[in-house]
Design an enzyme around this catalytic site. Structure first.
Site, PDB file in Angstrom:
ATOM      1  N   LYS A  37      -3.888 -10.986  -7.093  1.00 18.25           N
ATOM      2  CA  LYS A  37      -5.199 -11.324  -6.540  1.00 18.25           C
ATOM      3  C   LYS A  37      -6.261 -10.360  -7.075  1.00 18.25           C
ATOM      4  CE  LYS A  37      -5.803  -8.694  -2.306  1.00 18.25           C
ATOM      5  NZ  LYS A  37      -6.566  -8.592  -1.109  1.00 18.25           N
ATOM      6  N   LYS A  65     -10.531  -5.128  -5.058  1.00 17.84           N
ATOM      7  CA  LYS A  65     -11.552  -4.123  -5.353  1.00 17.84           C
ATOM      8  C   LYS A  65     -10.929  -2.800  -5.748  1.00 17.84           C
ATOM      9  CE  LYS A  65     -13.163  -4.288  -0.590  1.00 17.84           C
ATOM     10  NZ  LYS A  65     -12.229  -3.677   0.329  1.00 17.84           N
ATOM     11  N   LYS A 112       0.825  -1.222   0.000  1.00 15.74           N
ATOM     12  CA  LYS A 112       0.000   0.000   0.000  1.00 15.74           C
ATOM     13  C   LYS A 112       0.851   1.260   0.000  1.00 15.74           C
ATOM     14  CE  LYS A 112      -4.285  -1.842   0.770  1.00 15.74           C
ATOM     15  NZ  LYS A 112      -5.636  -1.867   1.239  1.00 15.74           N
TER      16      LYS A 112
HETATM   17  P1  ATP Z   1      -8.182  -3.633  -1.430  1.00 16.19           P
HETATM   18  O1  ATP Z   1      -7.993  -4.006  -2.856  1.00 16.19           O
HETATM   19  O2  ATP Z   1      -8.850  -2.320  -1.225  1.00 16.19           O
HETATM   20  O3  ATP Z   1      -6.952  -3.830  -0.595  1.00 16.19           O
HETATM   21  P2  ATP Z   1      -9.421  -6.163  -1.010  1.00 16.19           P
HETATM   22  O4  ATP Z   1     -10.218  -6.484  -2.203  1.00 16.19           O
HETATM   23  O5  ATP Z   1      -8.124  -6.863  -0.825  1.00 16.19           O
HETATM   24  O6  ATP Z   1      -9.253  -4.621  -0.853  1.00 16.19           O
HETATM   25  P3  ATP Z   1     -10.257  -6.321   1.770  1.00 16.19           P
HETATM   26  O7  ATP Z   1     -11.276  -5.387   2.307  1.00 16.19           O
HETATM   27  O8  ATP Z   1      -8.840  -6.047   2.129  1.00 16.19           O
HETATM   28  O9  ATP Z   1     -10.386  -6.455   0.197  1.00 16.19           O
HETATM   29  O10 ATP Z   1     -10.619  -7.794   2.182  1.00 16.19           O
HETATM   30  C1  ATP Z   1     -11.830  -8.252   2.694  1.00 16.19           C
HETATM   31  C2  ATP Z   1     -11.749  -9.763   2.842  1.00 16.19           C
HETATM   32  O11 ATP Z   1     -11.759 -10.386   1.551  1.00 16.19           O
HETATM   33  C3  ATP Z   1     -10.483 -10.269   3.534  1.00 16.19           C
HETATM   34  O12 ATP Z   1     -10.810 -11.348   4.396  1.00 16.19           O
HETATM   35  C4  ATP Z   1      -9.630 -10.726   2.415  1.00 16.19           C
HETATM   36  O13 ATP Z   1      -8.735 -11.737   2.809  1.00 16.19           O
HETATM   37  C5  ATP Z   1     -10.660 -11.259   1.421  1.00 16.19           C
HETATM   38  N1  ATP Z   1     -10.184 -11.175   0.041  1.00 16.19           N
HETATM   39  C6  ATP Z   1      -9.857 -10.058  -0.622  1.00 16.19           C
HETATM   40  N2  ATP Z   1      -9.495 -10.320  -1.891  1.00 16.19           N
HETATM   41  C7  ATP Z   1      -9.602 -11.670  -2.035  1.00 16.19           C
HETATM   42  C8  ATP Z   1      -9.371 -12.566  -3.127  1.00 16.19           C
HETATM   43  N3  ATP Z   1      -8.963 -12.138  -4.299  1.00 16.19           N
HETATM   44  N4  ATP Z   1      -9.598 -13.887  -2.929  1.00 16.19           N
HETATM   45  C9  ATP Z   1     -10.023 -14.335  -1.744  1.00 16.19           C
HETATM   46  N5  ATP Z   1     -10.267 -13.541  -0.678  1.00 16.19           N
HETATM   47  C10 ATP Z   1     -10.053 -12.223  -0.792  1.00 16.19           C
END
Ligand code: ATP
Ligand code: LTN
Length: 334
Positions: free
Chosen positions: A197, A200, A115
């Site tokens: 991964k 969002k 980040k």
């Molecule tokens: P950002 O991209 O803003 O960092 P993010 O998509 O990684 O956000 P988070 O809010 O950090 O989402 O994560 C919410 C939950 O979803 C966490 O438990 C995280 O481990 C899970 N998660 C996020 N992305 C994935 C993915 N691609 N596959 C499986 N689990 C995920």
């Protein structure tokens, strides 16, 4: 323990629209665990401001996220669904735990490094101590189990280290939490780059399926998904794009990778992508319908927010008072 149940805590940030990764990696497991445990599911808005947010937008997204928790199947009568900012104990415990966390430990956190690289103009102290706030979230409710995607395991490890360190000094104050990572869908990859991964905050909208995407958009994104030129539907590391599609298909249909490979033997990528897309549409449809119904019912959602914040505050205050006493803060005069 609350009553005869073990405690579960998890949270999500309201930064951006939720993706299929968030749903399959986290939210879906939350629902399946919700009968067995006493559950606290937070919209972690304190965490969200570690990167710059538009205030009105953050408020709107936080409410949508809480509504989505319910739409996904979490019953707000049985599960405590609340905003982190409505329970001041999170910030108060985080401060105390900051004083029991070493900079050396925080320096190792890969999410911080990622980040910080992404937001080089705003590497603030909150971003750096983010894992301590996360530890506070979990320890405040004496959680036994924390369902997360794989990317959060390092934060769970530091939470356990902080709790053990604190307990080592003051006696058994905190329950030591365990991470829970689901067997399927723990890491859904980007549709445009299967080595990253699905996230969002990805700039390319074709990389992620959003939970709000309509069926045509979902199908179109799967048709465009990056695969390979092997023309062979197999579940192996050498074909990360196809492997990711198989993971998604399995998580949506409950089938195993072996069954899936067999089902599509001799078929082309086009057919397979279509089938994966349809399996996702089937999962999203009921969720979207319920979400738009709930969104209309303002009074109901307001009630959930109020009642659950009270419940969360009750349990949070219990732990916080205990911790304050342990570290030597004076007792309150009644
Ligand atoms: P950002 O991209 O803003 O960092 P993010 O998509 O990684 O956000 P988070 O809010 O950090 O989402 O994560 C919410 C939950 O979803 C966490 O438990 C995280 O481990 C899970 N998660 C996020 N992305 C994935 C993915 N691609 N596959 C499986 N689990 C995920
Ligand atoms: N850091 C997590 C969100 C989060 C969380 C938590 C998850 C904040 N506090 C406590 C589990 C338990 C993330 O970015 N996904």
């Amino acid at each position: 323990m609350i009553g005869d149940k073990k405690v579960l805590f998890s949270g999500m940030q309201a930064t951006g629209s939720l993706t299929l990764g968030n749903y399959l990696g986290a939210l879906k497991n939350w629902v399946s665990l919700s009968d067995e445990y006493e559950c606290f599911y937070s919209v972690v808005d304190l965490h969200s401001i570690t990167v710059r947010q538009d205030a009105a937008e953050l408020r709107r997204r936080a409410r949508n996220l809480l509504t989505l928790y319910i739409a996904a199947g979490l019953d707000p009568e049985k599960n405590c669904l609340y905003y982190q900012s409505h329970v001041s104990g999170h910030a108060e415990l985080a401060w105390i735990l900051n004083c029991f966390t070493y900079m050396g430990e925080l320096n190792r956190m890969t999410q911080f490094k990622d980040k910080a690289a992404k937001h080089a103009d705003n590497i603030n102290a909150g971003l750096y101590t983010y894992p301590v706030l996360m530890a506070a979230d979990i320890l405040l409710y004496q959680a036994d189990v924390v369902p997360v995607g794989k990317d959060q395991l390092q934060h769970l490890e530091i939470t356990r280290d902080i709790a053990q360190r604190f307990n080592g000094i003051y006696g058994d104050v905190f329950t030591i939490p365990q991470a829970y990572v689901g067997k399927v869908g723990a890491k859904i990859m980007s549709l445009q780059d299967p080595f990253r991964k699905m996230s969002k905050s990805d700039e390319n909208p074709n990389a992620s399926i959003y939970l709000t995407d309509d069926p045509d958009t979902v199908i179109r994104k799967f048709k465009r998904a990056v695969t390979d030129s092997e023309a062979n539907i197999a579940y192996r590391e050498e074909q990360p794009g196809i492997r990711n599609l198989i993971d998604i298909y399995c998580a949506c249909t409950g089938k195993t990778p072996e069954e899936t490979v067999k089902e599509f033997e001799g078929k082309g990528y086009g057919d397979f992508k279509m089938a994966v897309g349809e399996s996702v549409v089937d999962v999203l449809r009921p969720l979207q319908e319920r979400f738009s119904q709930l969104q209309q019912d303002k009074a109901y959602i307001d009630g959930v927010i109020k009642n659950n914040a009270e419940k969360a505050n009750y349990y949070a205050t219990k732990t916080l008072r205990k911790v304050q006493k342990k570290v030597g803060f004076p007792e309150r005069v009644r």
